[in-house]
Design a protein around this motif. Structure first.
Motif, PDB file in Angstrom:
ATOM      1  N   UNK A 235      -7.148 -11.546   8.316  1.00 44.74           N
ATOM      2  CA  UNK A 235      -7.022 -12.189   7.003  1.00 44.74           C
ATOM      3  C   UNK A 235      -6.153 -11.380   6.051  1.00 44.74           C
ATOM      4  N   UNK A 236      -6.528 -10.115   5.828  1.00 44.51           N
ATOM      5  CA  UNK A 236      -5.904  -9.340   4.755  1.00 44.51           C
ATOM      6  C   UNK A 236      -4.414  -9.116   4.952  1.00 44.51           C
ATOM      7  N   UNK A 237      -4.016  -8.775   6.158  1.00 45.69           N
ATOM      8  CA  UNK A 237      -2.597  -8.479   6.372  1.00 45.69           C
ATOM      9  C   UNK A 237      -1.754  -9.725   6.138  1.00 45.69           C
ATOM     10  N   UNK A 238      -2.254 -10.881   6.561  1.00 39.33           N
ATOM     11  CA  UNK A 238      -1.506 -12.118   6.301  1.00 39.33           C
ATOM     12  C   UNK A 238      -1.365 -12.364   4.805  1.00 39.33           C
ATOM     13  N   UNK A 239      -2.450 -12.157   4.078  1.00 42.28           N
ATOM     14  CA  UNK A 239      -2.393 -12.374   2.628  1.00 42.28           C
ATOM     15  C   UNK A 239      -1.550 -11.315   1.939  1.00 42.28           C
ATOM     16  N   UNK A 240      -1.614 -10.087   2.438  1.00 40.66           N
ATOM     17  CA  UNK A 240      -0.816  -9.021   1.840  1.00 40.66           C
ATOM     18  C   UNK A 240       0.675  -9.285   2.017  1.00 40.66           C
ATOM     19  N   UNK A 241       1.055  -9.795   3.179  1.00 42.80           N
ATOM     20  CA  UNK A 241       2.473 -10.075   3.414  1.00 42.80           C
ATOM     21  C   UNK A 241       2.944 -11.301   2.644  1.00 42.80           C
ATOM     22  N   UNK A 242       1.994 -12.132   2.181  1.00 34.97           N
ATOM     23  CA  UNK A 242       2.378 -13.241   1.297  1.00 34.97           C
ATOM     24  C   UNK A 242       3.002 -12.729   0.006  1.00 34.97           C
ATOM     25  N   UNK A 243       2.676 -11.484  -0.326  1.00 32.93           N
ATOM     26  CA  UNK A 243       3.268 -10.865  -1.509  1.00 32.93           C
ATOM     27  C   UNK A 243       4.794 -10.892  -1.403  1.00 32.93           C
ATOM     28  N   UNK A 244       5.289 -10.725  -0.174  1.00 36.21           N
ATOM     29  CA  UNK A 244       6.734 -10.711   0.033  1.00 36.21           C
ATOM     30  C   UNK A 244       7.333 -12.117  -0.011  1.00 36.21           C
ATOM     31  N   UNK A 412      -3.973 -12.311  -5.485  1.00 35.99           N
ATOM     32  CA  UNK A 412      -4.755 -12.330  -4.243  1.00 35.99           C
ATOM     33  C   UNK A 412      -4.123 -11.397  -3.213  1.00 35.99           C
ATOM     34  N   UNK A 413      -2.788 -11.456  -3.105  1.00 35.41           N
ATOM     35  CA  UNK A 413      -2.088 -10.591  -2.160  1.00 35.41           C
ATOM     36  C   UNK A 413      -2.290  -9.123  -2.507  1.00 35.41           C
ATOM     37  N   UNK A 414      -2.342  -8.809  -3.799  1.00 31.54           N
ATOM     38  CA  UNK A 414      -2.560  -7.431  -4.232  1.00 31.54           C
ATOM     39  C   UNK A 414      -3.938  -6.943  -3.795  1.00 31.54           C
ATOM     40  N   UNK A 415      -4.943  -7.812  -3.843  1.00 32.22           N
ATOM     41  CA  UNK A 415      -6.283  -7.430  -3.377  1.00 32.22           C
ATOM     42  C   UNK A 415      -6.223  -6.997  -1.924  1.00 32.22           C
ATOM     43  N   UNK A 416      -5.607  -7.843  -1.094  1.00 33.58           N
ATOM     44  CA  UNK A 416      -5.514  -7.530   0.327  1.00 33.58           C
ATOM     45  C   UNK A 416      -4.650  -6.302   0.572  1.00 33.58           C
ATOM     46  N   UNK A 417      -3.561  -6.185  -0.191  1.00 34.54           N
ATOM     47  CA  UNK A 417      -2.679  -5.026  -0.020  1.00 34.54           C
ATOM     48  C   UNK A 417      -3.423  -3.739  -0.335  1.00 34.54           C
ATOM     49  N   UNK A 418      -4.242  -3.756  -1.376  1.00 39.00           N
ATOM     50  CA  UNK A 418      -5.000  -2.566  -1.752  1.00 39.00           C
ATOM     51  C   UNK A 418      -6.051  -2.224  -0.691  1.00 39.00           C
ATOM     52  N   UNK A 419      -6.638  -3.245  -0.085  1.00 37.64           N
ATOM     53  CA  UNK A 419      -7.625  -2.997   0.980  1.00 37.64           C
ATOM     54  C   UNK A 419      -6.960  -2.337   2.189  1.00 37.64           C
ATOM     55  N   UNK A 420      -5.799  -2.849   2.553  1.00 33.41           N
ATOM     56  CA  UNK A 420      -5.060  -2.246   3.664  1.00 33.41           C
ATOM     57  C   UNK A 420      -4.655  -0.822   3.300  1.00 33.41           C
ATOM     58  N   UNK A 421      -4.228  -0.639   2.056  1.00 32.77           N
ATOM     59  CA  UNK A 421      -3.818   0.694   1.601  1.00 32.77           C
ATOM     60  C   UNK A 421      -4.969   1.677   1.691  1.00 32.77           C
ATOM     61  N   UNK A 422      -6.163   1.266   1.253  1.00 29.77           N
ATOM     62  CA  UNK A 422      -7.315   2.171   1.316  1.00 29.77           C
ATOM     63  C   UNK A 422      -7.602   2.591   2.742  1.00 29.77           C
ATOM     64  N   UNK A 423      -7.463   1.648   3.660  1.00 33.98           N
ATOM     65  CA  UNK A 423      -7.723   1.993   5.059  1.00 33.98           C
ATOM     66  C   UNK A 423      -6.684   2.984   5.573  1.00 33.98           C
ATOM     67  N   UNK A 424      -5.415   2.726   5.261  1.00 34.26           N
ATOM     68  CA  UNK A 424      -4.351   3.607   5.755  1.00 34.26           C
ATOM     69  C   UNK A 424      -4.409   4.987   5.110  1.00 34.26           C
ATOM     70  N   UNK A 425      -5.066   5.089   3.955  1.00 32.77           N
ATOM     71  CA  UNK A 425      -5.193   6.384   3.285  1.00 32.77           C
ATOM     72  C   UNK A 425      -6.423   7.154   3.747  1.00 32.77           C
ATOM     73  N   UNK A 426      -7.219   6.554   4.653  1.00 35.30           N
ATOM     74  CA  UNK A 426      -8.378   7.267   5.164  1.00 35.30           C
ATOM     75  C   UNK A 426      -7.939   8.524   5.904  1.00 35.30           C
ATOM     76  N   UNK A 468     -14.956   6.495   6.777  1.00 35.82           N
ATOM     77  CA  UNK A 468     -13.903   5.480   6.592  1.00 35.82           C
ATOM     78  C   UNK A 468     -14.223   4.611   5.390  1.00 35.82           C
ATOM     79  N   UNK A 469     -13.213   4.327   4.593  1.00 33.22           N
ATOM     80  CA  UNK A 469     -13.387   3.517   3.382  1.00 33.22           C
ATOM     81  C   UNK A 469     -12.377   2.384   3.393  1.00 33.22           C
ATOM     82  N   UNK A 470     -12.868   1.167   3.122  1.00 29.18           N
ATOM     83  CA  UNK A 470     -11.984   0.007   3.004  1.00 29.18           C
ATOM     84  C   UNK A 470     -12.118  -0.594   1.608  1.00 29.18           C
ATOM     85  N   UNK A 471     -13.360  -0.792   1.181  1.00 26.27           N
ATOM     86  CA  UNK A 471     -13.592  -1.452  -0.101  1.00 26.27           C
ATOM     87  C   UNK A 471     -13.660  -0.428  -1.232  1.00 26.27           C
ATOM     88  N   UNK A 472     -13.167  -0.828  -2.394  1.00 25.15           N
ATOM     89  CA  UNK A 472     -13.175   0.036  -3.562  1.00 25.15           C
ATOM     90  C   UNK A 472     -14.603   0.351  -3.982  1.00 25.15           C
TER      91      UNK A 472
END
Length: 1328
Positions: A235-244, A412-426, A468-472
């Protein structure tokens, strides 16, 4: 023993691996500029799709530009550099905690946050920015050509009004308008093409980076947040890429508005500024609404994560749920989460509806204020002015209307982008230092290995797990907890001050009580834990066998080779010493037999021996064995230890964690662990054998060496009952072909409801009709205003404004009704499908990979919740908008309608080209996503194995292949849409020409005002036709999700679930009419105290797994008296576990009956039956929630009763220590259990499961080698507890070790599905 089905590889993976595209060239790579602009390179694929249903073999290979490996390397290099730049240097424990707290505080200080954290969005734009922003020039050119339309409308209207102008003027204006129109089509289409390529490239890079990052991230609970991580990909990656896709609109749309404002100013003067001021006055509101939508969507995603995590856990533990009769319990738990998610969705829909009402009304409000100001300023409205102004405002309407949805989508895309970002920053695993001599070091300094001829050396080493952290919210909660009760270094460390040396060629045995840190030593050697002090050095390659076996969904041979090159001689030796040769004889395709997901069609012993074979075949320098002998039969375990593990020395270094005592006398050193520290290091002679009564226990073990040689966990050969004949266990995911059946539409409309459908239908008529009337009224106002007897300004403005309000209100009500109806339908499909899946026979889960099931309840459910109803609404709106255009043109230039006939024919022809291809590509896209999710899910479960064997790159490559397959299909799906858009818009341009030509030659017979409106509408007709064309196709594509969920709604369920009669809600009544497994049996309700006398009687009972197969149990006649303890024995495949499955009705009998306390169990509600019987299986399974929930989910016992049981199974003190480590301040029963219970050791989980069985107070208890994973001292305590606590119960034990049933009342020997012998265990032992 279970016999897997035959296959050379998993069908799910072969779906794309067998596609012959290696020697093909993607025609896009060699296409000319014209071919790219018109997407003509898609023609060959489109022709194929017209003649047959598209499949993987028909697809073009992935374009080199879009390959996963290249995009991943390109992005990962930049992302790692950004992380390095923003992360502080390595700090102490306290410094790290402070940094985390600072990051939490930075949420309130954006400037600080930017300095401390790498920004994923910035990194993506740094890498893909040029690819994304360079096409914007084509968007600007396309918009510029569109802004020239009003000028041409102005010229043509003037031409019609001024009949002195020659005819060729009109034709010239028509040609210019036509060229501008085509320019707009090709510029916008090329921009769309390039933007989607950039978006897909971002998606590919993110998916692969997330997967690789996950394999480099470890934590105490490997399964923690598994559903969250799955949601990130699905879900999230698809929505995050909608930002583009949307981020360019806030740049280009204001440019359109500025140009429109300039044109209006030139046309209307200062009056235009009043209209612009109206818009600017409300513009800040847009940012406020976007912020609110952001918070709504963030809450939705959090709740969706929780639901998917719970569902994933339920699917992975479905056998346990069925054994315990907890299907209703887990269904209600998931439904509670679903209701919370739906509640927020409803709030979001209302908010979006109100937002749309305002922003859809605003353009009309701007029109009213502009024209009224123009008149009030003393100007006269004429036909040319009003038509031209309407044309400009019509173009401005588009950005005004879509900006709110754009900002909403971006938020909405920013929400998903931030979730992906939090995971990648783990925090990722620490990269060790590898010296030139091949020494791998973790920690402060490299240790000397040569002097002592060492393979591994610990020096004052302490280790801990990462989190591991995903959610703020999860991040804030963790930091707040650390602020309130900061952990000391000793509390946080799992291993403390470890000093150990392992010489090359030695055998080291690690022992200790459950939870003492034995397995953590191996994790530290593997590098899976974070070193907090000291150093660890090792030299050589590693092979690792985990305590719980991890098996891939692939062939047996592939599981053993594990990516290594094939060596026949070594392979044969490995099969022999792993005791797998007898198993191969029973497998349908020997070593080419397909193994199901998680080794579902292998027994516990088989899975462990396959894991051993994998390690042995690797020929590593260091072998790490985490108690692999525990799940093996004693004889086989002795054989493997003596002839395999011992023979690895002196060339190999072996570390064996075990609860068994027989390896101790062969060990070069015995390491005893206690509470994360090394208690003692000694040789066998130095070891205190009376310390834990080792000597006596060992002697007891040796006396049992004559036990039967075969052991297996819980599945006989016949249990793998599906697809044995055709050699496939896991078949291809079901996929329909051709058009979506009208029955599917009817079922969906039925789910929406007749009232909803009628309401939204009428609202869809009112809105466009009001718009047409409003524009007609403006032309009427213009004509009346020239006469002396015209009405007042308020009269004309009032009627026009009334039409505006009516249109906006109808649109708002239509949106609200549609969103509620769609969500209602989505809820029904989800609820019924979930009920069907959970109550499906166990065979369903063996045949369907978990990724497939999760995909239905994540992506497809999301489509039904949000997208399908919206698409249906848009389709209706487009239809009525087109109808209104034709009505307006018919009133103005009726002859122009003649040209509509070939336009409609051309559109209809193109519809088949588009739909035939888009439909199948959409289905393929959905199906090809499942292997991605399945592979990722499988990788999460085995990442420690993958890392240990150094197979990260190979698994990443496999993932990239799957992602590439899904990407190319998804990309072609979008390209098909652009291909169709270019052609439909070009056909529509002919209608514009026809209208203009008709107006040119018939200018003497038509009204200039109506002609201007007709041309304005004709210019927009092509867009409306294309939009209708697209959304109608989109509806059918989204109906595929309905089709996929409908398949789950129609699944066959187990007999006599006893569930549906309790459900009175309308949606679940439909379940009663769905097909069941065979004929529904009569259901009876026994007394509440049943069974009063736990006597079990098998009467002529036979059972087969499938009708066409031979019976697995044949004519079983057996009486088990109440309170009797019975052991079931037999060789592999004899039918032991079939007897157990029959008792719990996981498989139904085909003849005879089983009675408990005089009641035929086939007539007892299924969940009730299973709740009255308890089972303690070999693999202990716990569920996400509190410890109390795991022990007593129905709240039948008091806290004191549960605590007493925990004391009796000797686990309470261990749980208190765990609670102290996790800062648990309340009762031990409130201790949080993570997914699968992975925050406990295997032995601790087994003790908790034993406590669960005691708490249930069942009068019939079944055991299936339940003490294999505990140490011998604990085993002795458990056996004593069983004898004392269950002395009034009927106990049935599947006996893999005869010493566990030596004091039982009866032993039943089964062979070939028949009872061979019944007698005392002592008599049976003498015959073995």
């Amino acid at each position: 023993m279970a016999s897997p089905s035959t296959a050379t590889k998993s069908s799910s993976s072969s779906q794309f691996n067998n596609v012959n595209t290696k020697n093909q060239i993607n025609p896009e790579e060699t296409s000319s500029l014209f071919s790219i602009l018109t997407l003509s390179f898609m023609n060959r694929l489109m022709k194929v799709g017209m003649n047959k249903h598209l499949d993987y073999d028909d697809m073009y290979p992935i374009n080199k530009r879009d390959r996963s490996d290249l995009l991943y390397k390109r992005f990962k290099k930049h992302w790692d550099r950004k992380r390095t730049e923003t992360e502080p240097k390595k700090q102490t424990k306290r410094d790290s905690s402070s940094l985390l707290i600072d990051n939490f505080d930075d949420d309130h200080d954006p400037k600080k946050n930017l300095k401390k954290r790498a920004s994923l969005i910035k990194a993506l734009f740094s890498v893909f920015g040029w690819d994304y922003f360079s096409p914007m020039i084509f968007k600007i050119l396309g918009d510029a050509s569109e802004m020239m339309f009003p000028l041409m409308v102005y010229k043509i209207t003037n031409f019609v009004q001024d009949q002195s102008q020659p005819y060729y003027y009109g034709l010239l204006y028509t040609i210019i308008l036509f060229l501008l129109y085509l320019s707009n089509v090709f510029f916008i289409s090329y921009w769309d093409y390039r933007t989607h390529i950039a978006s897909f490239n971002v998606r590919t890079a993110l998916i692969n980076t997330l997967c690789v990052s996950n394999s480099a991230t470890t934590r105490e609970n490997e399964e923690e947040s598994k559903g969250n991580i799955m949601n990130l990909i699905s879900v999230d990656i698809n929505m995050a890429t909608d930002l583009f896709l949307y981020l360019q609109y806030p740049v280009t749309q204001p440019l359109q508005l500025i140009v429109a404002g300039v044109l209006l100013f030139k046309l209307l003067g200062w009056a235009s500024l009043v209209g612009a001021g109206t818009f600017l006055l409300f513009l800040p509101l847009n940012f406020l609404t976007a912020k609110v939508e952001y918070s709504f969507f963030e809450e939705i995603m959090t709740k969706k994560d929780i639901r998917i995590t719970q569902l994933t856990e339920a699917i992975n533990s479905i056998r346990v749920l069925k054994f315990y009769g907890w299907i209703d319990l887990i269904y209600d738990k998931i439904m509670k989460m679903r209701k919370a998610e739906v509640k927020v969705l409803q709030k979001l829909n209302i908010f979006i509806g109100l937002n749309d009402l305002f922003w859809n009304t605003l353009p009309n409000l701007v029109t009213v204020t502009t024209f009224s100001s123009f008149v009030l300023f003393g100007n006269d409205l004429d036909v040319t002015t009003i038509v031209t102004a309407l044309s400009i405002l019509y173009i401005a309407r588009s950005p005004l209307s879509i900006l709110p949805s754009i900002f909403s989508s971006i938020s909405i895309a920013f929400v998903s982008m931030k979730r992906v970002e939090r995971f990648l920053l783990n925090e990722e695993l620490e990269e060790p230092i590898v010296s030139a001599s091949g020494v791998t070091t973790f920690g402060e300094q490299e240790l000397d290995l040569d002097t002592g001829h060492l393979a591994i050396h610990f020096s004052n080493s302490s280790f801990k797990w990462s989190h591991i952290i995903i959610d703020q919210e999860e991040e804030k909660e963790k930091v707040t907890k650390e602020k309130e009760e900061p952990l000391t270094e000793m509390q946080e460390n799992i291993l403390k001050d470890i000093n150990l040396q392992f010489t090359i060629g030695s055998l080291s045995v690690i022992i200790g009580s459950i939870g003492s840190g034995k397995s953590s030593i191996l994790s530290a050697i593997l590098g899976d834990m974070k070193i907090s002090s000291g150093s660890l050095s090792r030299r050589g390659t590693i092979a690792y066998v985990s305590q719980l076996s991890w098996i891939m969904n692939n062939t047996l041979k592939s599981n053993i080779l594990f990516g290594h090159s094939f060596d026949q001689e070594r392979y044969d030796w490995v099969l022999k010493v792993s005791c797998l040769l007898p198993d191969l004889e029973q497998f349908p395709a020997r070593d080419l037999t397909e193994i199901g997901e998680k080794g579902i069609n292998l027994s516990g012993g088989q899975k462990q021996r396959v894991s051993l074979a994998r390690a042995l075949y690797s020929n590593a320098d260091i072998f790490l064995f985490d108690d692999p002998l525990a799940s093996l039969d004693y004889g086989i375990a002795i054989d493997i230890f003596q002839n395999t593990i011992r023979n690895l020395m002196p060339s190999k270094t072996v570390i064996l964690v075990t609860h068994q005592m027989y390896p101790l006398e062969y060990a070069d050193q015995i390491i005893e662990m206690s509470h994360g520290t090394v208690k003692s290091v000694s040789t066998y002679d130095q070891f205190d054998k009376t310390q834990i009564n080792v000597y006596k226990l060992q002697q007891d073990e040796k006396e049992k060496e004559k036990e039967e040689k075969e052991e297996e966990k819980k599945v006989d050969q016949e249990e793998n009952f599906e697809d044995e004949e055709d050699g496939l266990l896991v078949g291809e995911e079901e996929r329909k072909f051709g058009k979506v059946s009208y029955k599917t539409y009817l079922k969906y409309l039925k789910s929406i409801g007749t009232i909803y459908f009628i309401l939204t239908f009428f609202m869809s008529i009112i809105s466009p009709a009001s718009n047409v009337f409003g524009n007609y009224w403006l032309s009427r106002w213009t004509e009346d205003w020239d006469s002396l007897k015209h009405s007042s300004l308020a009269f004309y403005l009032g009627i026009y404004f009334g039409s505006v309000v009516l249109s906006g209100t109808a649109s708002f009500l239509s949106n609200i009704v549609n969103s509620y109806a769609g969500l209602s339908a989505g809820v029904q499909y989800h609820n019924i499908s979930l009920d069907r899946v959970l109550n499906s026979p166990i065979q369903f889960f063996d045949q369907n990979l978990s990724g497939r099931i999760i995909n239905r309840f994540s992506k497809d459910t999301s489509v039904l919740d949000n997208q399908l109803a919206l698409s249906l609404s848009r389709a209706k709106d487009s239809f009525f908008s087109i109808l209104s255009v034709f009505i307006m043109i018919a009133l103005a230039v009726p002859y122009a309608l003649l040209s509509a006939i070939p336009v409609i024919i051309g559109m209809w022809y193109l519809k088949d080209w588009y739909l035939n291809n888009a439909r199948e590509l959409f289905r393929l896209s959905s199906v090809s996503l499942s292997p991605v999710l399945t592979h990722f899910s499988e990788t999460i479960g085995g990442q420690n194995i993958i890392r240990a064997f150094g197979a990260n790159e190979r698994f990443a490559k496999d993932m990239m292949d799957r992602v590439d397959n899904n990407t190319r299909i998804s990309m072609y799906e979008r390209f098909v849409g652009i291909w169709a858009t270019i052609r439909t818009e070009t056909i529509g341009a002919t209608f514009v020409i026809a209208t203009c030509v008709a107006a040119t030659f018939l200018r003497h017979q038509v009204s200039p005002a109506l002609v201007g409106l007709a041309i304005t509408y004709a210019v927009n007709l092509s867009s409306e036709l294309n939009s209708a064309f697209y959304v109608a196709s989109e509806v059918e594509l989204f109906m595929n999700s309905t089709e996929r969920m409908e398949f789950y709604r129609s699944l066959k369920v187990e007999k006599s679930t006893g569930r549906y009669s309790k459900k009175q809600s309308k949606p679940l009544k439909e379940i009663d009419n769905q097909p069941l497994l065979g004929d529904q049996l009569k259901i009876i309700a026994p007394p509440n105290e049943w069974p009063q006398t736990p006597k079990i009687v098998f009467r002529n009972y036979s059972m087969r797994y499938r009708e066409e197969l031979d019976p697995s149990l044949v004519d079983i006649n057996l009486v088990i008296e109440a309170g009797t303890k019975v052991g079931i024995c037999g060789r592999s495949g004899a039918g032991k576990s079939s007897l157990l499955l029959s008792l719990f009705r996981l498989v139904e009998g085909c003849q005879g009956s089983i009675e408990i306390d005089g009641y035929d169990i086939s007539e007892i509600p299924l969940n009730l039956l299973r709740q009255k019987i308890s089972v303690v299986a070999q693999d202990p399974v716990l569920f996400n929630g509190t410890l109390r929930y795991n022990l007593d989910p129905f709240d039948l016992c008091s806290d004191s009763e549960i605590n007493q049981v925990l004391d009796r199974v000797q686990v309470k003190d261990k749980l208190i220590r765990i609670g102290s480590h996790q800062q648990q301040t309340t009762s031990v029963l409130d201790l949080q259990v993570t997914d699968g219970g992975a925050n406990f050791s295997v032995g601790q989980r087994q003790l908790i499961c034993m406590a669960r069985a005691l708490i249930r107070k069942s009068k019939i208890i079944a055991f299936d080698e339940s003490t294999a994973s505990v140490d011998l001292e604990t085993d002795s305590i458990i056996q004593k507890t069983i004898r004392e606590e269950f002395n009034q119960c009927t106990v049935i034990t599947i006996a893999h070790r005869l010493n566990t049933i030596v004091d039982y009342d009866m032993c039943v020997v089964i062979s070939d599905g028949k009872i061979k012998q019944i007698g005392k265990p002592s008599d049976i032992i003498q015959l073995v």
